[in-house]
Every structure is written in C-alpha cells, then in structure tokens.
Design a protein around this motif. Structure first.
Motif, short mmCIF file in Angstrom:
data_model
loop_
_atom_site.label_atom_id
_atom_site.label_comp_id
_atom_site.label_asym_id
_atom_site.label_seq_id
_atom_site.Cartn_x
_atom_site.Cartn_y
_atom_site.Cartn_z
N PHE A 214 0.84 -1.19 0.00
CA PHE A 214 0.00 0.00 0.00
C PHE A 214 0.88 1.24 0.00
CE2 PHE A 214 -2.92 -3.06 2.16
CZ PHE A 214 -3.95 -3.00 1.24
N PRO A 215 0.35 2.39 -0.43
CA PRO A 215 1.15 3.62 -0.40
C PRO A 215 1.27 4.24 0.99
CG PRO A 215 -1.00 4.05 -1.34
CD PRO A 215 -0.91 2.56 -1.17
N ASP A 216 0.44 3.81 1.93
CA ASP A 216 0.49 4.36 3.29
C ASP A 216 -0.37 3.47 4.18
OD1 ASP A 216 0.94 6.03 5.49
OD2 ASP A 216 0.66 7.85 4.34
N LEU A 217 -0.51 3.85 5.44
CA LEU A 217 -1.42 3.15 6.34
C LEU A 217 -2.82 3.13 5.75
CD1 LEU A 217 -0.37 4.57 9.84
CD2 LEU A 217 0.23 2.33 8.88
N VAL A 218 -3.54 2.02 5.95
CA VAL A 218 -4.90 1.89 5.46
C VAL A 218 -5.87 2.34 6.55
CG1 VAL A 218 -6.65 0.27 4.60
CG2 VAL A 218 -4.24 -0.03 3.97
N VAL A 219 -6.79 3.20 6.19
CA VAL A 219 -7.81 3.64 7.14
C VAL A 219 -8.79 2.48 7.38
CG1 VAL A 219 -9.67 5.30 7.58
CG2 VAL A 219 -7.63 6.01 6.31
N ASN A 220 -9.09 2.21 8.63
CA ASN A 220 -10.01 1.12 8.98
C ASN A 220 -11.32 1.30 8.23
OD1 ASN A 220 -8.35 2.20 11.26
ND2 ASN A 220 -8.86 0.24 12.18
N LYS B 14 -20.79 -1.42 1.28
CA LYS B 14 -19.96 -2.07 0.27
C LYS B 14 -18.68 -1.27 0.08
CE LYS B 14 -19.86 -3.59 -4.57
NZ LYS B 14 -20.60 -3.61 -5.86
N HIS B 15 -17.54 -1.93 0.32
CA HIS B 15 -16.23 -1.29 0.16
C HIS B 15 -15.67 -1.63 -1.21
CE1 HIS B 15 -15.75 -0.20 4.50
NE2 HIS B 15 -16.61 -1.19 4.63
N MET B 16 -15.37 -0.60 -1.99
CA MET B 16 -14.82 -0.80 -3.32
C MET B 16 -13.29 -0.69 -3.36
SD MET B 16 -18.09 0.13 -3.57
CE MET B 16 -18.45 1.85 -3.96
N SER B 17 -12.73 0.17 -2.54
CA SER B 17 -11.28 0.35 -2.50
C SER B 17 -10.90 0.99 -1.17
CB SER B 17 -10.79 1.20 -3.68
OG SER B 17 -11.35 2.49 -3.65
N PRO B 18 -9.65 0.83 -0.74
CA PRO B 18 -9.25 1.37 0.57
C PRO B 18 -8.98 2.87 0.54
CG PRO B 18 -7.41 0.23 -0.47
CD PRO B 18 -8.58 0.01 -1.37
N PHE B 19 -9.05 3.46 1.72
CA PHE B 19 -8.62 4.83 1.95
C PHE B 19 -7.27 4.79 2.66
CE2 PHE B 19 -13.25 4.93 1.93
CZ PHE B 19 -13.54 6.04 1.14
N PHE B 20 -6.50 5.87 2.54
CA PHE B 20 -5.17 5.90 3.13
C PHE B 20 -5.00 7.09 4.06
CE2 PHE B 20 -4.82 3.71 -0.97
CZ PHE B 20 -4.43 2.47 -0.51
N ALA B 21 -4.17 6.91 5.06
CA ALA B 21 -3.99 7.91 6.11
C ALA B 21 -3.51 9.24 5.54
CB ALA B 21 -2.99 7.39 7.14
N SER B 22 -3.93 10.31 6.21
CA SER B 22 -3.50 11.68 5.93
C SER B 22 -3.89 12.16 4.54
CB SER B 22 -1.97 11.81 6.13
OG SER B 22 -1.62 11.47 7.45
N ARG B 23 -4.89 11.52 3.94
CA ARG B 23 -5.45 11.98 2.69
C ARG B 23 -6.93 12.29 2.92
NH1 ARG B 23 -2.88 8.16 -2.08
NH2 ARG B 23 -0.80 7.93 -1.17
N PRO B 24 -7.42 13.39 2.37
CA PRO B 24 -8.82 13.74 2.62
C PRO B 24 -9.78 12.75 1.98
CG PRO B 24 -7.88 15.18 0.95
CD PRO B 24 -6.74 14.38 1.51
N LEU B 25 -10.90 12.54 2.64
CA LEU B 25 -12.01 11.79 2.06
C LEU B 25 -13.26 12.65 2.19
CD1 LEU B 25 -13.86 10.42 4.58
CD2 LEU B 25 -11.81 9.02 4.75
N TYR B 26 -14.23 12.38 1.33
CA TYR B 26 -15.39 13.25 1.22
C TYR B 26 -16.66 12.44 1.48
CZ TYR B 26 -11.90 16.18 -1.00
OH TYR B 26 -10.76 16.91 -1.25
N LEU B 27 -17.51 12.93 2.39
CA LEU B 27 -18.71 12.23 2.81
C LEU B 27 -19.94 12.91 2.21
CD1 LEU B 27 -17.80 11.97 6.62
CD2 LEU B 27 -17.18 10.38 4.78
N VAL B 28 -20.80 12.12 1.59
CA VAL B 28 -22.00 12.64 0.94
C VAL B 28 -23.20 11.81 1.39
CG1 VAL B 28 -23.15 13.09 -1.27
CG2 VAL B 28 -20.67 13.38 -1.06
N ALA B 29 -24.33 12.46 1.69
CA ALA B 29 -25.56 11.78 2.09
C ALA B 29 -26.71 12.29 1.26
CB ALA B 29 -25.83 12.01 3.58
#
Length: 278
Positions: free
Chosen positions: A205-211, A237-252
């Motif tokens: 992985f390029p960095d730690l994986v976010v749980n 449903k998880h399609m791909s992992p997220f990585f530490a210290s990178r922003p993620l965006y939440l939409v509802a």
C-alpha cells in the motif's frame, strides 16, 4: 472469476459477555470530537457505535501474521495472508443501553473460495448477534472479509491530484492519531492500520490503510449529526481502501425511506457506499 468451493456450514459459536461501559462510550465521543458529558448510564448508545462491543480477545501468540485478531472468532487458515474488509450488513431490533451487559454470539457463517485474475481469493462472512439481558436480541451484524495471496506492490495506487470539493460533501482527513484511537477502541491489531513499514513494504500500500469500520462510522455519524437521522439497518460495500493523511469526502442523499451514504477518496473515486434504512 470462477468459484472453486464453498462451505455453507457455520462454525461453532463463540459467546462472550460484553458491557457497554460509559467510559468507553465517552472515549468514542472524544475520538469524534463530541461532547462527552451528554452520554450517561441508561442512555441509548448511538447507532453505529456498536463496534466497541466486537473487540477480539485473541491471545497475542495466536494472531495472524498480519495481526488481524478475528473479531471474536478465528478465521480459517487458507494460506492467504492478505485481508481487507469487503462489506457489512447491520440490522437493529432495538437499542443498546449504555451501562448494560449483553451477550455476543460470533461465528463464521460462510467461506467461499474463488480463482481470480490476480490469483486465489476467499470470501469469509463472520456473523455477530448482540442479545440484551433485558429485551432480547438488539442487533445482528455480518462482516465480509476478502482473503488474498501475497502480492507485494499489487495494491500501490497512482498518486492522484486532489479533486475540488464535491458538492455538499463533508471533508475529513483521517490521520495516524485517529487510526490509532479507533483501532484501540476496537482492540484491532491489524498491522495495515498502525505499522507503516508493514503496510507499505509487505502489503504494497502507499500508506497506512484507514479502517473500513472507521469510514463507516464517519458516514453514519455524518447522517446522525448533520442530518439528524437514525437508522434501523444498513448495508455497506467497500470498493477500494482509503489511506492515512489523505482527505475523504462524505456525501448523504435522501431516497424515499433510505439514505445513500457515499465516501470518495482524495482522487474522487467512490470507495465506500452505504444504504441506510431510516
């Protein structure tokens, strides 16, 4: 993808008593930067916080090489060293009361082995039931894990440019501290979440994986706190992992009697999708 074998027989259940301790609940609130003093004995546990009751007690000497504890039930040894969360289904029959002791029943529900273009893979489904001593069953949860062969470097992803903020999205950047706190609260010792050398050099992985459970929690909290909605069930449903210290965006997005919750990674890819029934 061709299926090679499926075992539909569940393993023997492992039962544990779990107390929904006020001290642990307040630590979840602290992790989420919420007011701890609004939670007290006898209050309802916010839905989505039940992960604190699924911590494994696997002895350190019995852990897998990647440190994954099995969440209360040992995984079958299939010679596949890499593991990621693939999905989750949760159904509430009632609310968990802060301070009460529940019975947790955990077992391997199903194991499916497949041959893919990247080699052998197994899909393992673990089921949990939480039973209140006062009102009976309150929650059923199944977690699906993907077991894969070792392929160092196979999961390195291209360094993408950060995308402009997605309309109506909430931006969150999970750092090492947040990963540590979530892993500690769930007693999750999977090394991809805390051992950067293992995550990068062994897993590729390029960095730690976010749980995966942490991103699920961030989405359900987004629904609860920003939109004031509770839920009776959800499917993730998880399609791909997220990585530490990178922003993620939440939409509802509201849809009839359900909400579609989506989390996008820093390159704008949809990486987690949840349908929550309200």
């Amino acid at each position: 993808m061709t299926q090679q074998g499926t075992s539909g027989l569940r393993t023997e259940s492992i039962r544990r008593s779990e107390t929904c301790a006020i001290a642990t609940v307040r630590r979840v609130a602290a992790m989420l930067n919420l007011d701890q003093d609004v939670y007290g004995e006898g209050d309802r546990l916010p839905r989505g916080w039940q992960f604190i009751l699924f911590g494994a007690d696997t002895p350190r000497g019995a852990l897998r090489g990647d440190g994954f504890p099995g969440l209360g039930v040992p995984l079958p040894d299939l010679g596949l060293p890499r593991l990621l969360l693939g999905g989750r289904r949760v159904q509430y029959f009632g609310d968990i009361t802060i301070g009460e002791t529940l019975q947790r029943e955990s077992y391997v529900e199903k194991v499916s082995q497949k041959e893919t273009a990247n080699g052998p893979m197994a899909v393992v489904t673990i089921a949990h039931n939480l039973i209140s001593e006062k009102v009976g069953p309150v929650l059923a949860e199944t977690q699906t894990y993907l077991l894969m062969s070792a392929q160092t470097g196979a999961r390195k992803m291209a360094e993408g440019q950060a995308v402009p903020p997605i309309a109506d999205a909430a931006a969150v950047t999970p750092d090492d501290m947040l990963l540590f706190q979530y892993s500690a609260l769930g007693f999750n010792s999977h090394r991809i979440h805390w051992d950067r050398a293992f995550a990068c050099d062994t897993e590729g992985f390029p960095d730690l994986v976010v749980n995966g459970g942490l991103v699920t929690l961030l989405l359900t909290e987004h629904l609860r706190v920003k939109h004031g909605q509770s839920f009776s069930a959800f499917t993730a449903k998880h399609m791909s992992p997220f990585f530490a210290s990178r922003p993620l965006y939440l939409v509802a997005d509201a849809q009839d009697n359900a909400w579609m919750l989506r989390a996008f990674d820093d390159a704008g890819r949809l990486a987690l999708e949840i349908e929550a029934v309200v």
